[in-house]
Design an enzyme around this catalytic site. Structure first.
Site, short mmCIF file in Angstrom:
data_model
loop_
_atom_site.label_atom_id
_atom_site.label_comp_id
_atom_site.label_asym_id
_atom_site.label_seq_id
_atom_site.Cartn_x
_atom_site.Cartn_y
_atom_site.Cartn_z
N GLY A 11 0.84 -1.21 0.00
CA GLY A 11 0.00 0.00 0.00
C GLY A 11 0.87 1.25 0.00
O GLY A 11 1.86 1.30 0.71
N VAL A 23 17.01 9.06 -0.35
CA VAL A 23 17.90 7.94 -0.71
C VAL A 23 18.74 8.31 -1.94
O VAL A 23 19.95 8.14 -1.97
CB VAL A 23 17.07 6.65 -0.99
CG1 VAL A 23 17.92 5.60 -1.69
CG2 VAL A 23 16.49 6.09 0.31
N VAL A 24 18.06 8.86 -2.96
CA VAL A 24 18.76 9.17 -4.21
C VAL A 24 19.83 10.26 -3.97
O VAL A 24 20.99 10.11 -4.36
CB VAL A 24 17.77 9.60 -5.32
CG1 VAL A 24 18.50 10.13 -6.55
CG2 VAL A 24 16.88 8.42 -5.70
N GLY A 104 4.03 -6.76 5.01
CA GLY A 104 4.17 -7.76 3.95
C GLY A 104 5.45 -7.52 3.16
O GLY A 104 6.22 -8.46 2.88
N THR A 125 3.49 2.96 5.93
CA THR A 125 2.09 2.52 5.89
C THR A 125 1.26 3.47 6.73
O THR A 125 1.67 3.85 7.83
CB THR A 125 1.89 1.08 6.41
OG1 THR A 125 0.51 0.90 6.75
CG2 THR A 125 2.69 0.77 7.66
N MET A 169 -9.65 3.86 8.03
CA MET A 169 -8.85 2.68 7.68
C MET A 169 -8.00 2.22 8.86
O MET A 169 -8.11 2.75 9.96
CB MET A 169 -7.95 3.02 6.50
CG MET A 169 -8.66 3.03 5.17
SD MET A 169 -7.50 3.42 3.86
CE MET A 169 -8.36 2.78 2.45
N GLY A 185 -11.60 15.26 18.59
CA GLY A 185 -12.58 15.44 19.66
C GLY A 185 -13.82 14.57 19.48
O GLY A 185 -14.93 14.97 19.87
N LYS A 213 -26.95 18.16 24.46
CA LYS A 213 -25.98 17.99 23.37
C LYS A 213 -26.61 17.16 22.25
O LYS A 213 -27.14 16.08 22.49
CB LYS A 213 -24.75 17.26 23.92
CG LYS A 213 -23.66 17.09 22.94
CD LYS A 213 -22.44 16.49 23.62
CE LYS A 213 -21.34 16.35 22.60
NZ LYS A 213 -20.06 16.05 23.21
N GLN A 251 -7.68 8.73 2.58
CA GLN A 251 -6.70 8.64 3.68
C GLN A 251 -5.31 8.24 3.20
O GLN A 251 -4.33 8.38 3.92
CB GLN A 251 -7.17 7.61 4.72
CG GLN A 251 -8.45 8.03 5.43
CD GLN A 251 -9.14 6.85 6.09
OE1 GLN A 251 -8.91 6.58 7.26
NE2 GLN A 251 -9.98 6.15 5.36
#
Ligand code: ADP
Length: 319
Positions: A11, A23-24, A104, A125, A169, A185, A213, A251
């Site tokens: 993912g 990294v590069v 994974g 992730t 998720m 909240g 409420k 998300q």
């Protein structure tokens, strides 16, 4: 160590690009050649490999997704698949691999490590479901996205005096629900790690209504129950008007937060340093706000624990 490869798998998570850039740039600064592998382990099987220079990672630090693309690859889980991967690693003269992904992906990296390939893993992730690290890249960005959505839903929920279920998720992990529920909240947070269920939510809705409420935000972690079923149960038990919002893949996208960019930059830099110092087979992580590295096999054994104290605090704050 002359040539390193980098791939993103599983993912996607906002901040992967910032890590690739790091990294590069760190590699080129140190005189290393970098090969970008497209579409995760798929690219390693098919030879989707290209050299990356410093300008190939220009203008990506602020972008979600992954410029290397990602994929899931069942063939890689077979012996034949891994043999093909080893061939490509040899053909392109790759001396070490930096692998970005989740649980994974790390298991796949361990298989390569066991075949003698020097690997370093970077946790990416949004689910934050890896036990050895406090945070994975992408999690904080996902939290910002959910909190922003909760704020908007709260406005209309208050105007209409409704209860709103916001499904988030996390796969089997309640961290997105917990952190976003606390920061947003929310009145109720339902995660699989606790036995707080719909009856407590109903009680809170009725108690809230008795003191005037009208709105109630319920953050529900995915995969526990169908949110529409939960909505019907709440309607039946309280008479409240309930709406459901499933946030889904929004998300996973979006511009990464500064926290994720900084963590990604640090981890990308450290990953190259580890390879240069012949310290492969490590997973990078964050503990108590410091970047750490841990033996990959050990890291995979650490079980994810849920922060029950934080959950109880969120409950206290939403009485
Ligand atoms: P994530 O890395 O986001 O958890 P997945 O679980 O889908 O994503 O894994 C991504 C890829 O990693 C898989 O498509 C597969 O190629 C490889 N992989 C996953 N699990 C294993 C495993 N147990 N052993 C070897 N490779 C694996």
């Amino acid at each position: 160590m002359k040539t390193i490869g980098i791939l993103t798998s599983g993912g996607d998570a906002p901040g992967m690009n910032a890590a690739i850039r790091s990294v590069v740039r760190t590699s080129v600064f140190n005189g290393l050649k970098v090969m970008g592998i497209g579409h995760g382990y798929n690219g390693l099987l098919s030879g989707e490999v290209r050299e990356m220079d410093i300008s190939s990672v220009a203008d990506i630090i602020h972008r979600g997704g992954t410029m290397l693309r990602t994929a899931r690859c069942e063939e890689f889980e077979t012996e034949d698949g891994r043999k093909k991967a080893l061939n490509i690693i040899e053909v392109f003269g790759i001396d070490g691999l930096i692998i970005l992904g989740g649980d994974g992906t790390f298991r796949g990296a361990k298989d390569l490590m066991d075949l003698g390939v020097p690997v370093i893993c970077i946790p990416c992730t949004i689910d934050n479901d890896m036990g050895y690290t406090d945070y994975s890249i992408g999690f904080m960005t996902a939290i910002e996205t959910v909190v922003d959505a909760i704020s908007k839903i709260r406005d209309t929920s208050t105007s209409h005096g409704r209860a709103n279920i916001v499904e988030v998720m996390g796969r089997d992990c309640g961290d997105i629900a917990l952190y976003s529920g606390l920061a947003g909240g929310a009145e109720s947070i339902i995660v699989r790690e606790t036995d707080i269920g719909v009856d407590e939510v109903c009680k809170k809705i009725i108690q809230g209504r008795n003191r005037g409420k009208l709105h109630h935000i319920i953050v529900l972690a995915e995969g526990i129950r169908d949110p529409y079923e939960v909505s019907d149960e709440i309607k039946d038990k309280t008479g409240a008007e309930v709406r459901v919002t499933t946030l889904g893949h929004i998300q996973r996208g979006g511009t990464p937060t500064s926290f994720d960019r900084i963590m990604a930059s640090n981890m990308g830099h450290k990953a190259v340093e580890l390879l240069l110092n012949n310290r492969s087979g490590q997973a990078l992580g964050m503990k108590c706000n410091a970047i750490i590295d841990m033996n990959l096999e050990e890291a995979l054994k650490v079980e994810k624990t849920f922060d029950i104290d934080m959950y109880n605090m969120a409950r206290t704050l939403s009485i």
